[in-house]
Design an enzyme around this catalytic site. Sequence first.
Site, PDB file in Angstrom:
ATOM      1  N   GLY A   1       4.140  -1.469   8.300  1.00 39.07           N
ATOM      2  CA  GLY A   1       3.663  -2.179   7.104  1.00 39.07           C
ATOM      3  C   GLY A   1       4.146  -3.621   7.139  1.00 39.07           C
TER       4      GLY A   1
ATOM      5  N   PHE B   1      14.656   1.148  -3.840  1.00 41.03           N
ATOM      6  CA  PHE B   1      15.890   0.851  -3.111  1.00 41.03           C
ATOM      7  C   PHE B   1      16.816  -0.097  -3.870  1.00 41.03           C
ATOM      8  CE2 PHE B   1      13.630   2.755   0.403  1.00 41.03           C
ATOM      9  CZ  PHE B   1      14.655   3.384   1.093  1.00 41.03           C
TER      10      PHE B   1
ATOM     11  N   HIS C   1       3.555  -3.075 -13.292  1.00 43.33           N
ATOM     12  CA  HIS C   1       3.555  -3.608 -11.926  1.00 43.33           C
ATOM     13  C   HIS C   1       2.389  -4.576 -11.735  1.00 43.33           C
ATOM     14  CE1 HIS C   1       6.339  -0.287 -11.018  1.00 43.33           C
ATOM     15  NE2 HIS C   1       6.725  -1.040 -10.011  1.00 43.33           N
TER      16      HIS C   1
ATOM     17  N   LYS D   1      -0.755  -3.075  -6.989  1.00 44.44           N
ATOM     18  CA  LYS D   1      -0.120  -1.767  -6.751  1.00 44.44           C
ATOM     19  C   LYS D   1      -1.177  -0.675  -6.770  1.00 44.44           C
ATOM     20  CE  LYS D   1       3.703   1.250  -8.059  1.00 44.44           C
ATOM     21  NZ  LYS D   1       4.123   1.469  -6.667  1.00 44.44           N
TER      22      LYS D   1
HETATM   23  N1  LIG Z   1      11.018   2.005  -2.449  1.00 50.78           N
HETATM   24  C1  LIG Z   1      11.015   0.748  -2.920  1.00 50.78           C
HETATM   25  O1  LIG Z   1      12.053   0.174  -3.282  1.00 50.78           O
HETATM   26  C2  LIG Z   1       9.692   0.014  -2.994  1.00 50.78           C
HETATM   27  C3  LIG Z   1       9.619  -1.312  -3.419  1.00 50.78           C
HETATM   28  C4  LIG Z   1       8.376  -1.976  -3.363  1.00 50.78           C
HETATM   29  C5  LIG Z   1       7.249  -1.294  -2.913  1.00 50.78           C
HETATM   30  N2  LIG Z   1       7.375   0.014  -2.544  1.00 50.78           N
HETATM   31  C6  LIG Z   1       6.240   0.770  -1.992  1.00 50.78           C
HETATM   32  O2  LIG Z   1       6.094   0.336  -0.637  1.00 50.78           O
HETATM   33  C7  LIG Z   1       4.710   0.439  -0.270  1.00 50.78           C
HETATM   34  C8  LIG Z   1       4.219  -0.905   0.233  1.00 50.78           C
HETATM   35  O3  LIG Z   1       4.268  -1.854  -0.821  1.00 50.78           O
HETATM   36  P1  LIG Z   1       3.753  -3.355  -0.635  1.00 50.78           P
HETATM   37  O4  LIG Z   1       3.780  -3.973  -1.960  1.00 50.78           O
HETATM   38  O5  LIG Z   1       4.459  -3.989   0.501  1.00 50.78           O
HETATM   39  O6  LIG Z   1       2.215  -3.056  -0.223  1.00 50.78           O
HETATM   40  P2  LIG Z   1       1.240  -3.940   0.666  1.00 50.78           P
HETATM   41  O7  LIG Z   1      -0.133  -3.407   0.387  1.00 50.78           O
HETATM   42  O8  LIG Z   1       1.507  -5.388   0.480  1.00 50.78           O
HETATM   43  O9  LIG Z   1       1.664  -3.562   2.172  1.00 50.78           O
HETATM   44  C9  LIG Z   1       1.371  -2.340   2.792  1.00 50.78           C
HETATM   45  C10 LIG Z   1       1.094  -2.627   4.259  1.00 50.78           C
HETATM   46  O10 LIG Z   1       0.924  -1.384   4.940  1.00 50.78           O
HETATM   47  C11 LIG Z   1      -0.112  -1.580   5.874  1.00 50.78           C
HETATM   48  N3  LIG Z   1      -0.666  -0.290   6.318  1.00 50.78           N
HETATM   49  C12 LIG Z   1      -1.587   0.491   5.710  1.00 50.78           C
HETATM   50  N4  LIG Z   1      -1.865   1.557   6.481  1.00 50.78           N
HETATM   51  C13 LIG Z   1      -1.096   1.442   7.593  1.00 50.78           C
HETATM   52  C14 LIG Z   1      -0.951   2.231   8.762  1.00 50.78           C
HETATM   53  N5  LIG Z   1      -1.666   3.341   8.967  1.00 50.78           N
HETATM   54  N6  LIG Z   1      -0.049   1.830   9.698  1.00 50.78           N
HETATM   55  C15 LIG Z   1       0.667   0.690   9.536  1.00 50.78           C
HETATM   56  N7  LIG Z   1       0.550  -0.107   8.440  1.00 50.78           N
HETATM   57  C16 LIG Z   1      -0.319   0.270   7.494  1.00 50.78           C
HETATM   58  C17 LIG Z   1      -1.136  -2.447   5.153  1.00 50.78           C
HETATM   59  O11 LIG Z   1      -2.029  -3.077   6.062  1.00 50.78           O
HETATM   60  C18 LIG Z   1      -0.209  -3.444   4.470  1.00 50.78           C
HETATM   61  O12 LIG Z   1       0.043  -4.583   5.274  1.00 50.78           O
HETATM   62  C19 LIG Z   1       3.971   0.947  -1.520  1.00 50.78           C
HETATM   63  O13 LIG Z   1       3.885   2.354  -1.440  1.00 50.78           O
HETATM   64  C20 LIG Z   1       4.915   0.537  -2.645  1.00 50.78           C
HETATM   65  O14 LIG Z   1       4.762   1.332  -3.799  1.00 50.78           O
HETATM   66  C21 LIG Z   1       8.541   0.670  -2.587  1.00 50.78           C
END
Ligand SMILES: NC(=O)c1ccc[n+]([C@@H]2O[C@H](COP(=O)([O-])OP(=O)(O)OC[C@H]3O[C@@H](n4cnc5c(N)ncnc54)[C@H](O)[C@@H]3O)[C@@H](O)[C@H]2O)c1
Length: 259
Positions: free
Chosen positions: A8, A119, A148, A152
């Site tokens: 990602g 996290f 959010h 999201k």
């Molecule tokens: N746990 C935490 O603290 C926390 C904090 C923020 C976001 N999140 C979660 O993290 C995830 C990502 O959030 P974001 O805001 O960065 O989203 P985002 O949409 O900006 O990024 C997600 C990335 O994953 C990529 N992706 C999709 N399918 C893929 C695959 N098969 N292989 C590789 N990459 C792939 C997309 O192209 C994109 O670049 C979401 O599920 C969000 O809810 C969790």
Amino acid sequence: MISVAIAGAAGRMGKLLVKNVVEDEDLELKQVFDITRVGEDAGEIAGVGKTDVKISDNINELNSDVLIDFTIAEAAVKNIKVASEKGVKLVVGTTGFSDEQWKEIETAIKVPAVISPNFSIGVNLFWKTLEFVTPYLLSYDVEILELHHRFKRDAPSGTAIKAANVIKKIFEEKGIKRELRFERSGISPRGDEIGVFGIRGGDVVGEHTVFFLGDGERLEITHRAGSRQAFASGAIKAVKWIAGVDEPGIYTMDNVLGF
Ligand SMILES: NC(=O)c1ccc[n+]([C@@H]2O[C@H](COP(=O)([O-])OP(=O)(O)OC[C@H]3O[C@@H](n4cnc5c(N)ncnc54)[C@H](O)[C@@H]3O)[C@@H](O)[C@H]2O)c1
């Protein structure tokens, strides 16, 4: 030196994690995966200069010490399976897993893995605070509201669902039934439930409020994230912690933070 792969890496969290890993002297950015911007330099995308680590869309190339996954649920399930097969430790921040996907993950995990829907240290203390206050408020109605940014995808947030489950478990331990309820419309009287609702818009990084609503008063417990760095710092802490763990299994930020 701990070698790190990021899945990602072209996303909002992924780019920030690239920056954090590149700037950390204990970590080496070894691999980056995404389905967009394939072949581009991860450092350049993240605005930290050339790293010579190029985005790949083939997770089967994985051979780092730890994989950090911030993608989407479907992709994360696959990445977790590949990492498990290859003996690569995991830090997973992706949210929105269905019950079925969770079962798949639990069956597949054969490596040490920190999996957390949030996290940030503050949110982990927010969940702990809920554990502390709920037993004193068993006669109160409980509702959860999360906000959010407009991009999201999953709703309600994993953080809100975890907060609801923390509270539900305490009610259940006291013999009180509370179901999670995710929508209300039309004639919808309040039942034995914890309502969990989401608002989407603008650039809100993430806000959560739990309302304990009684007669004549209400208690609100709120966490507000001002920047994604709160999540990135926690994820980096988890990478360093899991690198020293040998026992396979699913760990949480409670373990990382020593709660
Ligand atoms: N746990 C935490 O603290 C926390 C904090 C923020 C976001 N999140 C979660 O993290 C995830 C990502 O959030 P974001 O805001 O960065 O989203 P985002 O949409 O900006 O990024 C997600 C990335 O994953 C990529 N992706 C999709 N399918 C893929 C695959 N098969 N292989 C590789 N990459 C792939 C997309 O192209 C994109 O670049 C979401 O599920 C969000 O809810 C969790």
